[in-house]
Design a protein around this motif. Structure first.
Motif, PDB file in Angstrom:
ATOM      1  N   CYS A  65      -3.854  12.216  -3.323  1.00 50.68           N
ATOM      2  CA  CYS A  65      -4.035  11.099  -4.249  1.00 50.68           C
ATOM      3  C   CYS A  65      -3.722   9.752  -3.602  1.00 50.68           C
ATOM      4  O   CYS A  65      -3.976   8.700  -4.191  1.00 50.68           O
ATOM      5  N   SER A  66      -3.168   9.782  -2.393  1.00 46.50           N
ATOM      6  CA  SER A  66      -2.937   8.526  -1.666  1.00 46.50           C
ATOM      7  C   SER A  66      -4.179   8.102  -0.880  1.00 46.50           C
ATOM      8  O   SER A  66      -4.252   6.968  -0.402  1.00 46.50           O
ATOM      9  N   CYS A  67      -5.164   8.987  -0.760  1.00 47.77           N
ATOM     10  CA  CYS A  67      -6.316   8.723   0.114  1.00 47.77           C
ATOM     11  C   CYS A  67      -7.151   7.505  -0.294  1.00 47.77           C
ATOM     12  O   CYS A  67      -7.532   6.709   0.572  1.00 47.77           O
ATOM     13  N   PRO A  68      -7.476   7.312  -1.586  1.00 49.83           N
ATOM     14  CA  PRO A  68      -8.249   6.121  -1.940  1.00 49.83           C
ATOM     15  C   PRO A  68      -7.558   4.819  -1.536  1.00 49.83           C
ATOM     16  O   PRO A  68      -8.204   3.883  -1.073  1.00 49.83           O
ATOM     17  N   LEU A  69      -6.244   4.770  -1.686  1.00 49.73           N
ATOM     18  CA  LEU A  69      -5.504   3.564  -1.295  1.00 49.73           C
ATOM     19  C   LEU A  69      -5.507   3.377   0.221  1.00 49.73           C
ATOM     20  O   LEU A  69      -5.628   2.248   0.722  1.00 49.73           O
ATOM     21  N   LEU A  70      -5.396   4.468   0.954  1.00 50.74           N
ATOM     22  CA  LEU A  70      -5.435   4.380   2.412  1.00 50.74           C
ATOM     23  C   LEU A  70      -6.818   3.956   2.890  1.00 50.74           C
ATOM     24  O   LEU A  70      -6.948   3.196   3.853  1.00 50.74           O
ATOM     25  N   GLU A  71      -7.862   4.414   2.208  1.00 51.99           N
ATOM     26  CA  GLU A  71      -9.216   3.983   2.549  1.00 51.99           C
ATOM     27  C   GLU A  71      -9.401   2.495   2.260  1.00 51.99           C
ATOM     28  O   GLU A  71     -10.061   1.785   3.012  1.00 51.99           O
ATOM     29  N   THR A  72      -8.807   2.035   1.171  1.00 55.37           N
ATOM     30  CA  THR A  72      -8.874   0.607   0.849  1.00 55.37           C
ATOM     31  C   THR A  72      -8.154  -0.213   1.908  1.00 55.37           C
ATOM     32  O   THR A  72      -8.633  -1.274   2.329  1.00 55.37           O
TER      33      THR A  72
ATOM     34  N   THR B 234       0.837  -1.204   0.000  1.00 53.34           N
ATOM     35  CA  THR B 234       0.000   0.000   0.000  1.00 53.34           C
ATOM     36  C   THR B 234       0.869   1.250   0.000  1.00 53.34           C
ATOM     37  O   THR B 234       0.598   2.219  -0.728  1.00 53.34           O
ATOM     38  N   ILE B 235       1.918   1.244   0.813  1.00 54.26           N
ATOM     39  CA  ILE B 235       2.819   2.403   0.872  1.00 54.26           C
ATOM     40  C   ILE B 235       3.478   2.648  -0.483  1.00 54.26           C
ATOM     41  O   ILE B 235       3.502   3.780  -0.986  1.00 54.26           O
ATOM     42  N   ASP B 236       4.012   1.583  -1.085  1.00 50.02           N
ATOM     43  CA  ASP B 236       4.707   1.727  -2.367  1.00 50.02           C
ATOM     44  C   ASP B 236       3.764   2.258  -3.448  1.00 50.02           C
ATOM     45  O   ASP B 236       4.131   3.150  -4.223  1.00 50.02           O
ATOM     46  N   GLU B 237       2.540   1.707  -3.510  1.00 50.67           N
ATOM     47  CA  GLU B 237       1.594   2.143  -4.534  1.00 50.67           C
ATOM     48  C   GLU B 237       1.120   3.572  -4.266  1.00 50.67           C
ATOM     49  O   GLU B 237       0.926   4.358  -5.195  1.00 50.67           O
TER      50      GLU B 237
END
Length: 322
Positions: A202-209, A185-188
């Motif tokens: 732009c990292s927020c959707p991944l953090l929500e996932t 998740t961090i890398d992506e």
């Protein structure tokens, strides 16, 4: 289910989702919902002759639930109205899934199974293998590149990584690190930030996932955005609603003025108000809803397949046969 993607600021995001149920196609694109090509209002409820029900509710994100054979839900899909979604299915589906959802058989090693039965070497190869065979609308993507290098932001990679690591190491997300490795998740997330020219949001959707994955393993992340001092992911609510880490599921609507008995996080209206078509309205202003179409009080409408003509009489008892 079909997910359509497009390039956005040099990264790939989900453009829309199509969910096929019986002979109906439900499409979620942005904050618009359509059924068989016709735009419908949300909340939306559609019932089928076998007892199955489709319900789409709005709590800042859309939740589409399929209730069938007493399983509530049988399938649940959430869409953030921008670019990301999650899918949950009932335990009876274990070992019966395929495609982009993996096999869900307890063996993570075969989750990248392609249509030909072979295992993909990369997630890019896996996703391309399941793409619709349409060279015009869905051409084969070029080999993946490093967005930080492409956009001349390689020198800021460590800065972005430190930010994401700080967020994912605090509060509820930090408690989850021991159960779910956050490295991928961090890398992506770093790449997504680079693809957005350095915009941390732009990292927020991944953090929500990641937060949703944590919920699935028993870690309460419902208020992670409120408790995390490092994040820039602040919940945004529209239509007069405000964010709450715990509220009724589904949210209060004209069909269900008190909401459901389950709980969820999201955007909720004040007491005495309900969410209709993205706006909080006084419950006394409610119209009647049938399959996503609104009818005024005293207006009549036909209920397909049941040989009924109904009349809207307002809140609580929305319609009666005539």
């Amino acid at each position: 289910m079909y997910a359509d993607h497009h390039a956005e600021q040099a990264s790939s995001v989900t453009k829309n989702l199509e969910i096929v149920v019986k002979n109906d196609v439900f499409k979620l694109e942005g904050n618009e919902v359509s059924v068989n090509g016709e735009v419908r209002s949300v909340p939306l409820t559609k019932s089928y002759g076998n007892g199955a029900t489709i319900e789409i509710s709005d709590a800042g994100t859309y939740t589409l639930s399929i209730v069938e054979n007493g399983m509530d839900p049988f399938v649940e899909l959430t869409w953030n109205k921008i670019s990301s979604y999650t899918v949950k299915v009932h335990g009876t589906c274990k070992g019966r899934s395929s495609g982009m959802c993996g096999k869900w058989n307890g063996n993570a090693d075969d989750d990248l199974t392609m249509p030909d039965g072979e295992q993909a070497d990369t997630v890019e190869e896996f996703g391309t293998a399941w793409a619709v065979d349409d060279e015009e609308d869905c051409p084969e993507p070029p080999p993946p590149t490093d967005l930080c290098d492409d956009f001349g932001l390689a020198g800021r990679r460590e800065e972005f990584k430190n930010h994401v690591t700080s967020v994912i190491s605090q509060g509820a997300l930090g408690k989850c690190n021991k159960k779910i490795d956050p490295t991928a998740t961090i890398d992506e997330a770093v790449l997504q930030i680079c693809g957005c020219f350095g915009a941390l949001t732009c990292s927020c959707p991944l953090l929500e996932t990641y937060a949703a994955q944590c919920e699935m393993v028993g870690v309460d992340t419902s208020s992670w955005t409120l408790d995390n001092k490092a994040t820039v992911c602040v919940p945004e609510c529209e239509g007069g609603s405000t964010f709450k880490p715990i509220g009724p599921k589904p949210p209060p609507s004209c069909n269900k003025p008190h909401g459901g008995k389950k709980t969820m996080k999201g955007c909720f209206c004040r007491d005495g108000e309900v969410m209709e078509e993205g706006e909080c309205i006084d419950a006394n202003e409610c119209k009647c809803e049938y399959e996503g179409v609104r009818y005024d009080v005293n207006e009549k409408y036909d209920v397909e397949g049941e040989c009924l003509t109904c009349k809207c009489i307002g809140l609580v008892r929305p319609s009666v046969p005539t």
